[in-house]
Design a protein around this motif. Structure first.
Motif, PDB file in Angstrom:
ATOM      1  N   ALA A  33      -8.716  36.942  59.744  1.00 63.98           N
ATOM      2  CA  ALA A  33      -7.564  36.463  60.512  1.00 63.98           C
ATOM      3  C   ALA A  33      -6.874  35.314  59.776  1.00 63.98           C
ATOM      4  O   ALA A  33      -5.642  35.227  59.760  1.00 63.98           O
ATOM      5  CB  ALA A  33      -7.995  36.023  61.907  1.00 63.98           C
ATOM      6  N   MET A  36      -4.797  36.678  57.021  1.00 66.78           N
ATOM      7  CA  MET A  36      -3.568  37.282  57.558  1.00 66.78           C
ATOM      8  C   MET A  36      -2.598  36.213  58.054  1.00 66.78           C
ATOM      9  O   MET A  36      -1.479  36.523  58.432  1.00 66.78           O
ATOM     10  CB  MET A  36      -3.910  38.234  58.719  1.00 66.78           C
ATOM     11  CG  MET A  36      -4.668  39.459  58.284  1.00 66.78           C
ATOM     12  SD  MET A  36      -5.188  40.597  59.610  1.00 66.78           S
ATOM     13  CE  MET A  36      -4.487  40.008  61.095  1.00 66.78           C
ATOM     14  N   LYS A  37      -3.074  34.962  58.063  1.00 66.46           N
ATOM     15  CA  LYS A  37      -2.274  33.833  58.542  1.00 66.46           C
ATOM     16  C   LYS A  37      -1.804  34.042  59.990  1.00 66.46           C
ATOM     17  O   LYS A  37      -0.666  33.778  60.338  1.00 66.46           O
ATOM     18  CB  LYS A  37      -1.093  33.569  57.616  1.00 66.46           C
ATOM     19  CG  LYS A  37      -1.530  33.231  56.200  1.00 66.46           C
ATOM     20  CD  LYS A  37      -0.394  32.747  55.364  1.00 66.46           C
ATOM     21  CE  LYS A  37      -0.739  32.507  53.921  1.00 66.46           C
ATOM     22  NZ  LYS A  37      -1.996  31.988  53.576  1.00 66.46           N
ATOM     23  N   ASP A  38      -2.756  34.543  60.809  1.00 68.75           N
ATOM     24  CA  ASP A  38      -2.482  34.781  62.231  1.00 68.75           C
ATOM     25  C   ASP A  38      -3.183  33.686  63.031  1.00 68.75           C
ATOM     26  O   ASP A  38      -4.345  33.805  63.407  1.00 68.75           O
ATOM     27  CB  ASP A  38      -2.984  36.167  62.640  1.00 68.75           C
ATOM     28  CG  ASP A  38      -2.593  36.558  64.056  1.00 68.75           C
ATOM     29  OD1 ASP A  38      -2.415  35.655  64.905  1.00 68.75           O
ATOM     30  OD2 ASP A  38      -2.466  37.763  64.307  1.00 68.75           O
ATOM     31  N   GLU A  40      -2.845  32.564  66.036  1.00 71.63           N
ATOM     32  CA  GLU A  40      -3.272  32.882  67.402  1.00 71.63           C
ATOM     33  C   GLU A  40      -4.607  33.622  67.391  1.00 71.63           C
ATOM     34  O   GLU A  40      -5.500  33.327  68.185  1.00 71.63           O
ATOM     35  CB  GLU A  40      -2.199  33.722  68.098  1.00 71.63           C
ATOM     36  CG  GLU A  40      -2.448  33.920  69.565  1.00 71.63           C
ATOM     37  CD  GLU A  40      -1.315  34.684  70.248  1.00 71.63           C
ATOM     38  OE1 GLU A  40      -1.287  34.656  71.479  1.00 71.63           O
ATOM     39  OE2 GLU A  40      -0.477  35.303  69.561  1.00 71.63           O
ATOM     40  N   LEU A  41      -4.758  34.559  66.465  1.00 72.54           N
ATOM     41  CA  LEU A  41      -6.009  35.308  66.360  1.00 72.54           C
ATOM     42  C   LEU A  41      -7.144  34.395  65.894  1.00 72.54           C
ATOM     43  O   LEU A  41      -8.261  34.476  66.405  1.00 72.54           O
ATOM     44  CB  LEU A  41      -5.837  36.490  65.401  1.00 72.54           C
ATOM     45  CG  LEU A  41      -6.970  37.499  65.322  1.00 72.54           C
ATOM     46  CD1 LEU A  41      -7.310  38.060  66.701  1.00 72.54           C
ATOM     47  CD2 LEU A  41      -6.600  38.625  64.369  1.00 72.54           C
TER      48      LEU A  41
END
Length: 76
Positions: A33, A36-38, A40-41
């Motif tokens: 995660a 992916m530079k997400d 929120e995840l």
């Protein structure tokens, strides 16, 4: 309707071992995660990570908590 055979309850040691394995899997998921530079995840997985650490500490007492803490220090 057929009766399902009852599952044996897991011992505290078995639960702790399963949670520790789950915790390691969360480390991999969190890393992916982050790649992916997400944000929120990453935050959600981090919350799950804390919950699992809490469960491990409750089941195994201080020793399990120390193992998770030591592993956390080496994971980053």
């Amino acid at each position: 309707m057929t009766d399902k055979p009852r599952k044996r309850r897991l011992s505290a040691k078995q639960k702790s071992s399963t949670l520790f394995h789950f915790w390691h899997n969360l480390q991999d998921i969190k890393g992916e995660a982050e790649q992916m530079k997400d944000g929120e995840l990453v935050l959600l997985v981090g919350m799950m990570e804390l919950l699992v650490e809490e469960r491990i500490a409750l089941l195994g007492g201080g020793r399990s908590a120390m193992v998770v803490a030591a592993d956390t220090a080496h994971a980053h």
